[in-house]
Design an enzyme around this catalytic site. Structure first.
Site, PDB file in Angstrom:
ATOM      1  N   GLY A  43       0.811  -1.211   0.000  1.00  0.00           N
ATOM      2  CA  GLY A  43       0.000   0.000   0.000  1.00  0.00           C
ATOM      3  C   GLY A  43       0.845   1.262   0.000  1.00  0.00           C
ATOM      4  N   THR A  44       1.920   1.266   0.758  1.00  0.00           N
ATOM      5  CA  THR A  44       2.762   2.460   0.859  1.00  0.00           C
ATOM      6  C   THR A  44       3.352   2.823  -0.503  1.00  0.00           C
ATOM      7  OG1 THR A  44       3.295   1.892   3.146  1.00  0.00           O
ATOM      8  CG2 THR A  44       4.777   3.445   2.040  1.00  0.00           C
ATOM      9  N   ASN A  94      -8.049   3.790   8.656  1.00  0.00           N
ATOM     10  CA  ASN A  94      -7.527   2.589   9.311  1.00  0.00           C
ATOM     11  C   ASN A  94      -7.722   2.589  10.823  1.00  0.00           C
ATOM     12  OD1 ASN A  94      -5.563   4.671   8.435  1.00  0.00           O
ATOM     13  ND2 ASN A  94      -4.246   3.696   9.960  1.00  0.00           N
ATOM     14  N   GLN A 113      -7.912  -0.138   3.283  1.00  0.00           N
ATOM     15  CA  GLN A 113      -8.799  -0.688   4.319  1.00  0.00           C
ATOM     16  C   GLN A 113     -10.197  -1.003   3.784  1.00  0.00           C
ATOM     17  OE1 GLN A 113      -7.852  -1.807   7.141  1.00  0.00           O
ATOM     18  NE2 GLN A 113      -5.871  -0.819   7.467  1.00  0.00           N
ATOM     19  N   GLY A 166      -1.961  -6.357  -0.103  1.00  0.00           N
ATOM     20  CA  GLY A 166      -2.319  -7.779   0.030  1.00  0.00           C
ATOM     21  C   GLY A 166      -2.568  -8.217   1.463  1.00  0.00           C
ATOM     22  N   HIS A 167      -1.713  -7.767   2.395  1.00  0.00           N
ATOM     23  CA  HIS A 167      -1.784  -8.327   3.757  1.00  0.00           C
ATOM     24  C   HIS A 167      -2.933  -7.789   4.585  1.00  0.00           C
ATOM     25  CE1 HIS A 167       0.236  -5.125   6.358  1.00  0.00           C
ATOM     26  NE2 HIS A 167       0.492  -4.655   5.151  1.00  0.00           N
ATOM     27  N   THR A 198      12.018  -7.955 -10.998  1.00  0.00           N
ATOM     28  CA  THR A 198      11.363  -9.259 -11.171  1.00  0.00           C
ATOM     29  C   THR A 198      10.155  -9.360 -10.252  1.00  0.00           C
ATOM     30  OG1 THR A 198      13.463 -10.256 -11.766  1.00  0.00           O
ATOM     31  CG2 THR A 198      11.737 -11.762 -11.029  1.00  0.00           C
ATOM     32  N   CYS A 201       1.733   2.131  12.823  1.00  0.00           N
ATOM     33  CA  CYS A 201       2.944   2.938  12.675  1.00  0.00           C
ATOM     34  C   CYS A 201       3.087   3.933  13.812  1.00  0.00           C
ATOM     35  CB  CYS A 201       2.900   3.689  11.350  1.00  0.00           C
ATOM     36  SG  CYS A 201       2.468   2.614  10.008  1.00  0.00           S
TER      37      CYS A 201
END
Ligand code: PLP
Length: 392
Positions: free
Chosen positions: A71-72, A151, A179, A200-201, A237, A325
């Site tokens: 996301g960042t 978030n 989110q 993804g996470h 890659t 964070c």
């Protein structure tokens, strides 16, 4: 003691189906998608399938999906694409409640590149007025960046209305939808969104992979140069296993989304009703606002969030004091400050964020154990004094 994980806005457990889908690409199917031989072809096909799956989740076409490291990176790529150093447009409109991925970048651009930044404030319930965003747009505005859901509080911001405003003013629109994925429907075909970030996470995929949706015709200025991967927009890659995992997470979110969202809302409501009934003075931040169904941010006034979190952790309950964070920092969250939550309440705010893997029994255990902890902490804090001072 079984652990209760209620910190799903920080990160989620990978779905078993995701791990299974990734496994072949961590083992025998280790080809580089750029290679011409069969192992390369197999990896390229897997990346293509993941791209199609993510595209379906957000209503995009596969060519509009660009894989990143999370996301960042997606947030940075969108905003930096719009704010080229030589451009005559040098103004960023964003909000006071964005994730540090946007907020810190905006501060950096302001300090080091002389970008003008307007940070639109929110109402006390965390909602944002589209008209306030419109007011902030001027001749020099290059991009508007407004998150889909916060978030820390789960409050949803009106991105469809803001997208329409940006279209009218011919300004690019980016939304950090990290989110939203899996928690609310996303459809870029309905709103004029130029860039949309996913991670993804945050929805049962792996860490270290994200997506930037880029509307056809919107220009991307690569941050990472090298090979011609991702149609020269993001070199390096491809992280094939993670991309495959994110694709499967998108598939699951699309398949079970509506059912899970209803279930999560019921669990969240049960949690809030239980805690508010048992803990005097507790209140839900953003209570009346439209919210994603998994998030509850509760203030326990005159207590320190860290002390509550340690007590919860001792009972096997994982929660958070807001953005991962900013946890550990003594300052109350910038989001709660923007909502004008009093300092005494913001300091004692806990975020419970649920997922498809939480059960009713877990919610009931949180409801049963938290009030006792809160009472114990109150007994050793100046809360009583503050309360009696107010009464006198
Ligand atoms: N945006 C929001 C709203 C988030 O909640 C997060 C993660 O906490 C991010 C961006 C950053 O995502 P990532 O961890 O994939 O870099």
């Amino acid at each position: 003691m079984d652990l209760i994980y209620a910190d799903n806005n920080a990160t989620t457990q990978m779905a078993p189906e995701v791990l299974e889908a990734m496994r072949p690409y961590l083992e025998g199917a280790y080809g580089n998608p750029s290679s011409l031989h069969q192992l390369g072809g197999q990896a390229a096909e897997a990346v293509d399938q993941a791209r199609e799956r993510v595209a379906r989740l957000v209503g995009a076409s596969p060519s509009e999906i660009l894989f990143t490291s999370g996301g960042t990176e997606s947030d940075n790529l969108a905003i930096l694409s719009a704010l080229a150093p030589q451009s005559d447009k040098n103004h960023l409109v964003t909000t006071a409640v964005e994730h540090p991925a946007v907020l810190t970048l905006s501060e950096h651009l302001e300090d080091k590149r002389g970008v003008r930044v307007s940070r639109v404030g929110v109402a006390p319930d965390g909602t944002l007025a589209p008209e306030a965003v419109e007011k902030a747009i001027d001749e020099g505005t290059a991009i508007v960046s407004v998150m889909g859901a916060n978030n820390e509080t789960g409050v949803m911001l009106p991105i469809a209305a803001i997208a329409a405003i940006c279209r009218e003013h011919k300004v690019l629109f980016h939304t950090d939808a990290v989110q939203l994925a899996g928690k609310a429907p996303i459809d870029v075909s309905k709103a004029r969104i130029n860039f949309l970030s996913l991670s993804g996470h945050k929805f049962h995929g792996p860490k270290g992979v994200g997506v930037l949706y880029v509307r056809k015709g919107t220009r991307v200025r690569p941050m990472i140069r090298g090979g011609s991967q991702e149609r020269k927009r993001r070199a390096g890659t491809e992280n094939v296993p993670a991309i495959v995992g994110m694709g499967m997470a998108a598939e699951l979110a699309l398949r079970d989304g509506a059912r899970q969202q209803a279930r999560l809302a019921a669990l969240r409501d049960r949690l809030e009703q239980g805690l508010l009934a048992a803990c005097r003075h507790a209140s839900v931040n953003g209570a009346g606002a439209p919210r994603i169904p998994n998030t509850s941010n509760i203030s326990f006034p005159y207590l320190e969030a860290e002390a509550i979190l340690i007590s919860l952790d001792r009972e096997g309950i994982c929660a958070s004091s807001g953005s991962a964070c900013s946890s550990g920092s003594p300052e109350p969250s910038h989001v709660l400050r923007a909502m004008r939550v009093p300092y005494t309440h913001a300091r004692g705010s806990i975020r419970f964020s649920l997922s498809r893997y939480n059960t009713e029994a877990e919610i009931d255990r949180i409801i049963a154990q938290t009030p006792r902890m809160i009472a114990k902490l109150r007994a050793i804090t100046p809360f009583k004094k503050a309360e009696s001072a107010k009464r006198s």
